[in-house]
Design an enzyme around this catalytic site. Structure first.
Site, PDB file in Angstrom:
ATOM      1  N   TRP A  93      12.605  -6.015  16.747  1.00  0.00           N
ATOM      2  CA  TRP A  93      12.866  -5.382  18.050  1.00  0.00           C
ATOM      3  C   TRP A  93      12.497  -6.288  19.225  1.00  0.00           C
ATOM      4  O   TRP A  93      12.928  -6.044  20.348  1.00  0.00           O
ATOM      5  CB  TRP A  93      12.088  -4.068  18.181  1.00  0.00           C
ATOM      6  CG  TRP A  93      12.773  -2.957  17.459  1.00  0.00           C
ATOM      7  CD1 TRP A  93      12.574  -2.594  16.150  1.00  0.00           C
ATOM      8  CD2 TRP A  93      13.798  -2.090  17.965  1.00  0.00           C
ATOM      9  NE1 TRP A  93      13.401  -1.556  15.809  1.00  0.00           N
ATOM     10  CE2 TRP A  93      14.164  -1.222  16.914  1.00  0.00           C
ATOM     11  CE3 TRP A  93      14.440  -1.970  19.201  1.00  0.00           C
ATOM     12  CZ2 TRP A  93      15.138  -0.241  17.063  1.00  0.00           C
ATOM     13  CZ3 TRP A  93      15.410  -0.982  19.337  1.00  0.00           C
ATOM     14  CH2 TRP A  93      15.748  -0.136  18.280  1.00  0.00           C
ATOM     15  N   HIS A  94      11.671  -7.295  18.992  1.00  0.00           N
ATOM     16  CA  HIS A  94      11.103  -8.035  20.125  1.00  0.00           C
ATOM     17  C   HIS A  94      11.490  -9.506  20.204  1.00  0.00           C
ATOM     18  O   HIS A  94      11.057 -10.200  21.113  1.00  0.00           O
ATOM     19  CB  HIS A  94       9.564  -7.937  20.090  1.00  0.00           C
ATOM     20  CG  HIS A  94       9.066  -6.527  20.162  1.00  0.00           C
ATOM     21  ND1 HIS A  94       9.343  -5.701  21.216  1.00  0.00           N
ATOM     22  CD2 HIS A  94       8.320  -5.797  19.301  1.00  0.00           C
ATOM     23  CE1 HIS A  94       8.788  -4.518  21.014  1.00  0.00           C
ATOM     24  NE2 HIS A  94       8.169  -4.550  19.845  1.00  0.00           N
TER      25      HIS A  94
ATOM     26  N   TYR B  98       3.270   8.462   1.490  1.00  0.00           N
ATOM     27  CA  TYR B  98       4.103   7.252   1.468  1.00  0.00           C
ATOM     28  C   TYR B  98       4.486   6.896   0.037  1.00  0.00           C
ATOM     29  O   TYR B  98       5.471   6.194  -0.191  1.00  0.00           O
ATOM     30  CB  TYR B  98       3.360   6.071   2.102  1.00  0.00           C
ATOM     31  CG  TYR B  98       3.323   6.088   3.610  1.00  0.00           C
ATOM     32  CD1 TYR B  98       2.615   7.063   4.290  1.00  0.00           C
ATOM     33  CD2 TYR B  98       3.977   5.118   4.356  1.00  0.00           C
ATOM     34  CE1 TYR B  98       2.568   7.076   5.686  1.00  0.00           C
ATOM     35  CE2 TYR B  98       3.935   5.114   5.741  1.00  0.00           C
ATOM     36  CZ  TYR B  98       3.233   6.091   6.402  1.00  0.00           C
ATOM     37  OH  TYR B  98       3.198   6.095   7.769  1.00  0.00           O
TER      38      TYR B  98
ATOM     39  N   ASP C 250       7.424   0.953   3.665  1.00  0.00           N
ATOM     40  CA  ASP C 250       8.578   1.689   4.200  1.00  0.00           C
ATOM     41  C   ASP C 250       9.744   0.749   4.523  1.00  0.00           C
ATOM     42  O   ASP C 250      10.281   0.740   5.624  1.00  0.00           O
ATOM     43  CB  ASP C 250       8.177   2.530   5.421  1.00  0.00           C
ATOM     44  CG  ASP C 250       7.539   1.698   6.525  1.00  0.00           C
ATOM     45  OD1 ASP C 250       7.124   0.555   6.262  1.00  0.00           O
ATOM     46  OD2 ASP C 250       7.460   2.205   7.664  1.00  0.00           O
TER      47      ASP C 250
ATOM     48  N   PHE D 170       0.851  -1.190   0.000  1.00  0.00           N
ATOM     49  CA  PHE D 170       0.000   0.000   0.000  1.00  0.00           C
ATOM     50  C   PHE D 170       0.884   1.235   0.000  1.00  0.00           C
ATOM     51  O   PHE D 170       1.864   1.289   0.751  1.00  0.00           O
ATOM     52  CB  PHE D 170      -0.915   0.033   1.237  1.00  0.00           C
ATOM     53  CG  PHE D 170      -2.074  -0.915   1.148  1.00  0.00           C
ATOM     54  CD1 PHE D 170      -1.860  -2.282   1.119  1.00  0.00           C
ATOM     55  CD2 PHE D 170      -3.376  -0.433   1.075  1.00  0.00           C
ATOM     56  CE1 PHE D 170      -2.926  -3.167   1.024  1.00  0.00           C
ATOM     57  CE2 PHE D 170      -4.448  -1.317   0.977  1.00  0.00           C
ATOM     58  CZ  PHE D 170      -4.233  -2.680   0.953  1.00  0.00           C
ATOM     59  N   ALA D 171       0.530   2.207  -0.849  1.00  0.00           N
ATOM     60  CA  ALA D 171       1.259   3.477  -0.874  1.00  0.00           C
ATOM     61  C   ALA D 171       0.214   4.576  -0.996  1.00  0.00           C
ATOM     62  O   ALA D 171      -0.201   4.943  -2.102  1.00  0.00           O
ATOM     63  CB  ALA D 171       2.240   3.512  -2.027  1.00  0.00           C
TER      64      ALA D 171
ATOM     65  N   GLU E  45      -1.565  -4.667  13.692  1.00  0.00           N
ATOM     66  CA  GLU E  45      -0.571  -5.619  14.212  1.00  0.00           C
ATOM     67  C   GLU E  45      -1.071  -6.362  15.451  1.00  0.00           C
ATOM     68  O   GLU E  45      -0.771  -7.542  15.641  1.00  0.00           O
ATOM     69  CB  GLU E  45       0.731  -4.880  14.536  1.00  0.00           C
ATOM     70  CG  GLU E  45       1.868  -5.786  14.924  1.00  0.00           C
ATOM     71  CD  GLU E  45       3.183  -5.039  14.867  1.00  0.00           C
ATOM     72  OE1 GLU E  45       3.830  -5.062  13.805  1.00  0.00           O
ATOM     73  OE2 GLU E  45       3.549  -4.407  15.886  1.00  0.00           O
TER      74      GLU E  45
HETATM   75  N1  UDP Z   1       0.377   3.460   4.773  1.00  0.00           N
HETATM   76  C1  UDP Z   1       0.228   4.328   3.704  1.00  0.00           C
HETATM   77  N2  UDP Z   1      -0.179   5.611   3.941  1.00  0.00           N
HETATM   78  C2  UDP Z   1      -0.432   6.080   5.198  1.00  0.00           C
HETATM   79  C3  UDP Z   1      -0.259   5.195   6.284  1.00  0.00           C
HETATM   80  C4  UDP Z   1       0.157   3.891   6.043  1.00  0.00           C
HETATM   81  O1  UDP Z   1       0.459   3.964   2.551  1.00  0.00           O
HETATM   82  O2  UDP Z   1      -0.788   7.253   5.346  1.00  0.00           O
HETATM   83  C5  UDP Z   1       0.741   2.049   4.509  1.00  0.00           C
HETATM   84  C6  UDP Z   1       2.209   1.901   4.081  1.00  0.00           C
HETATM   85  O3  UDP Z   1       2.326   0.755   3.263  1.00  0.00           O
HETATM   86  C7  UDP Z   1       2.886   1.680   5.416  1.00  0.00           C
HETATM   87  C8  UDP Z   1       1.872   0.799   6.139  1.00  0.00           C
HETATM   88  O4  UDP Z   1       0.591   1.298   5.705  1.00  0.00           O
HETATM   89  O5  UDP Z   1       4.160   1.085   5.273  1.00  0.00           O
HETATM   90  C9  UDP Z   1       1.932   0.803   7.672  1.00  0.00           C
HETATM   91  O6  UDP Z   1       2.132   2.090   8.178  1.00  0.00           O
HETATM   92  P1  UDP Z   1       3.541   2.493   8.818  1.00  0.00           P
HETATM   93  O7  UDP Z   1       4.638   1.893   8.013  1.00  0.00           O
HETATM   94  O8  UDP Z   1       3.587   3.984   8.987  1.00  0.00           O
HETATM   95  O9  UDP Z   1       3.429   1.792  10.248  1.00  0.00           O
HETATM   96  P2  UDP Z   1       4.622   1.273  11.179  1.00  0.00           P
HETATM   97  O10 UDP Z   1       5.517   0.417  10.354  1.00  0.00           O
HETATM   98  O11 UDP Z   1       5.338   2.472  11.694  1.00  0.00           O
HETATM   99  O12 UDP Z   1       3.911   0.508  12.242  1.00  0.00           O
HETATM  100 MN    MN Z   2       6.038   0.299   8.343  1.00  0.00          MN
END
Ligand code: UDP
Ligand code: MN
Length: 297
Positions: free
Chosen positions: A180-181, A70, A158, A65-66, A248
């Site tokens: 991390w865990h 992102y 990301d 997802f992007a 999660e």
């Molecule tokens: N994501 C996105 N736009 C947003 C928020 C989330 O595309 O505004 C998607 C993206 O693929 C991202 C994933 O949802 O990698 C999870 O969010 P994020 O990576 O910020 O969460 P974290 O890894 O910090 O828990």
């Molecule tokens: Mn992420």
């Protein structure tokens, strides 16, 4: 992580990893208490997996997802690295879910690999974008994606592939140990503890803490996983609550109830900020630096 009762037998096998070479990594757990392999660098033979994929003529899906910022920040690097390292030489279909299909970078892909762009609506909070993935994936798995792929991996954008990420990771239901865990005692793991939440685990429950940035499996298993998590999130929303780590937390509840059939070591989704660790030999996918101020609303 307890000592696995069958870790001493060299005969734990898996269709995609062959005989698991426990002895190659005696310093880390290589199977779970329910007999699922935990794969680490050097514990599998990548040729076994390649042969199995060819024999069964499999297609592997990768979803990402992007949405919002992102897309500019991460998508191109993610896709380029995936083209270089993810299931090289296999039939692959990339599914990019975005609110701006026209902004998805053009990619030249190898033979048998294709990219589909699927429009999604933009949610106002980043937490909602993250959680909405479960429902969107559930629907996609019941549609074209589910028809054209046999196994699917669902990833955060990301991050970036840095090493071979091949069919040895395939199994009916695949979970990722959170980098991390993975060394933490169970009582410290950040599961949802509020009993009102559908994601709640009580003290004493939980096997490992799994990372929602990567999960995978067969289409049927993932339909069940995404349905379970989407429903849990919906029930929480109706009660006016939200699990501590969003999708999660629900994923961790699902994997407690329905055990994954393969676990990936943190080498398959590593945060380089953790620094050097003796048990991390070959990171294959790494987290990008978290620049939340730039990408989140
Ligand atoms: N994501 C996105 N736009 C947003 C928020 C989330 O595309 O505004 C998607 C993206 O693929 C991202 C994933 O949802 O990698 C999870 O969010 P994020 O990576 O910020 O969460 P974290 O890894 O910090 O828990
Ligand atoms: Mn992420």
């Amino acid at each position: 992580m307890g000592i696995c009762p069958i870790a001493t037998t060299p005969l734990l096998t898996d269709k995609f990893t062959g005989v698991l070479r426990h002895w190659a990594r005696s310093e880390v757990p290589t199977c779970t208490s329910w007999g699922a392999p935990i794969i680490w660098d050097s514990t599998f033979d990548p040729h076994v997996a390649k042969q199995e994929v060819r024999r069964r003529n499999l297609t592997i899906g990768l979803t990402v997802f992007a949405v919002g910022r992102y897309l500019e920040k991460y998508l191109e690097r993610f896709l380029k690295s995936a083209e270089q390292h993810f299931m090289v030489g296999q039939r692959v279909v990339f599914y990019v879910f975005t609110d701006r299909p026209e902004a998805v970078p053009y990619m030249t892909l190898g033979q048998g690999r294709l990219l589909r762009v699927e429009p999604v609506q933009r949610e106002s909070r980043w937490q909602d974008v993250s959680m909405a993935r479960m429902r969107v994936l559930y629907e996609a798995l019941g549609g074209k994606l589910g028809q054209e792929a046999d196994y699917v991996f669902c990833l955060d954008v990301d991050q970036r592939f840095t090493g071979n990420f091949g069919p040895e990771v395939l199994a009916d239901l695949v979970a990722q140990l959170h980098s991390w865990h993975y060394h933490w005692p169970r009582w410290l793991l950040p599961y949802e503890r509020d009993k009102r939440s559908a994601a709640a685990l009580s003290w004493g429950e939980g096997d490992f803490y799994y990372h929602a940035a990567l999960f995978g499996g067969s289409v049927a298993a993932l339909r069940k996983l995404t349905a379970h998590c989407a429903l849990g999130q919906q029930l929480d929303r109706e009660r006016g609550i939200e699990a501590v780590w969003h999708d999660e937390s629900h994923l961790n509840k699902f994997f407690w109830l329905y055990k994954p059939t393969k676990l990936l070591s943190p080498e398959f989704c590593w945060d380089p900020k953790i620094g050097w660790r003796t048990d991390i030999h070959h990171p294959r996918l790494i987290w990008e630096p978290k620049e939340y101020a730039l990408v989140r609303n």
